[in-house]
Design a protein around this motif. Structure first.
Motif, short mmCIF file in Angstrom:
data_model
loop_
_atom_site.label_atom_id
_atom_site.label_comp_id
_atom_site.label_asym_id
_atom_site.label_seq_id
_atom_site.Cartn_x
_atom_site.Cartn_y
_atom_site.Cartn_z
N HIS A 59 5.22 10.12 -2.56
CA HIS A 59 5.58 10.99 -1.46
C HIS A 59 7.22 11.36 -0.14
N ALA A 60 8.40 11.07 -0.44
CA ALA A 60 9.32 10.95 0.60
C ALA A 60 9.70 9.89 1.35
N GLY A 61 8.76 8.97 0.02
CA GLY A 61 9.16 7.16 0.39
C GLY A 61 7.59 6.68 0.05
N MET A 62 7.59 5.78 -0.50
CA MET A 62 6.35 4.75 -0.65
C MET A 62 5.22 5.05 0.02
N ILE A 63 3.63 5.15 -0.45
CA ILE A 63 2.83 5.40 0.66
C ILE A 63 1.64 4.37 0.17
N CYS A 64 1.34 3.90 -0.77
CA CYS A 64 1.11 2.49 -1.44
C CYS A 64 1.25 2.30 -2.59
N THR A 65 0.83 0.77 -2.69
CA THR A 65 0.14 0.17 -4.29
C THR A 65 -0.96 -0.11 -4.79
N GLY A 66 -1.74 0.00 -5.60
CA GLY A 66 -2.43 -0.16 -6.39
C GLY A 66 -3.01 -1.41 -6.81
N LYS A 74 -6.92 -3.81 -4.14
CA LYS A 74 -5.99 -3.88 -3.18
C LYS A 74 -5.33 -2.15 -2.97
N LEU A 75 -5.47 -1.53 -2.04
CA LEU A 75 -4.19 -0.44 -1.74
C LEU A 75 -3.14 -1.22 -0.83
#
Length: 132
Positions: A59-66, A74-75
């Protein structure tokens, strides 16, 4: 919200659904639960599928990966080092200057309110940087 156009012909959300199903154990359940909390925290979140099989929330750029491993889900928060973490959710990748991660193990409880607050903070940080 999802973006389309994956090379497999399925949307990123469908690919994430598939990953959850294919895991078929506690890791799939945990990834599904965390995904639900991310979506609750920010209904405008965009799901992506990158790097040949990593769920990504933006959202408006990367927040997290899963990412899923044998013993953890791992987040990794792209700008985690810049986020407030009063509940001390971050427990991995603490030595870096940019990213921070949360490793969830089998049977571990999730502090839902603290987790959603972290998602809100990540979105706010992305939006503030986007305005510059």
């Amino acid at each position: 919200m999802t973006k389309s156009g994956s090379p497999e012909g399925r949307s990123p959300s469908q690919l994430i659904d598939g990953r959850i199903e294919e895991l078929g154990d506690w890791r799939g359940e945990m990834l599904s639960r965390l995904r639900g909390l991310i979506r609750q925290a920010d209904p405008e979140i965009v799901e992506e599928w990158k790097w040949r099989g990593v769920p990504v929330w933006e959202h408006a750029g990367m927040i997290c990966t899963g990412e899923t491993y044998k013993n953890v889900v791992k987040l990794t928060f792209a700008k985690g080092a810049a986020l407030p973490d009063p509940s001390r959710l971050f427990n991995s990748s603490l030595e870096g200057n940019t990213r921070r991660a949360i490793d969830f193990q089998e049977g571990e409880e999730v502090d839902e309110e603290a987790f959603k607050a972290l998602i809100h903070a990540a979105v706010a940080l992305n939006k503030s940087r986007a305005r510059r």
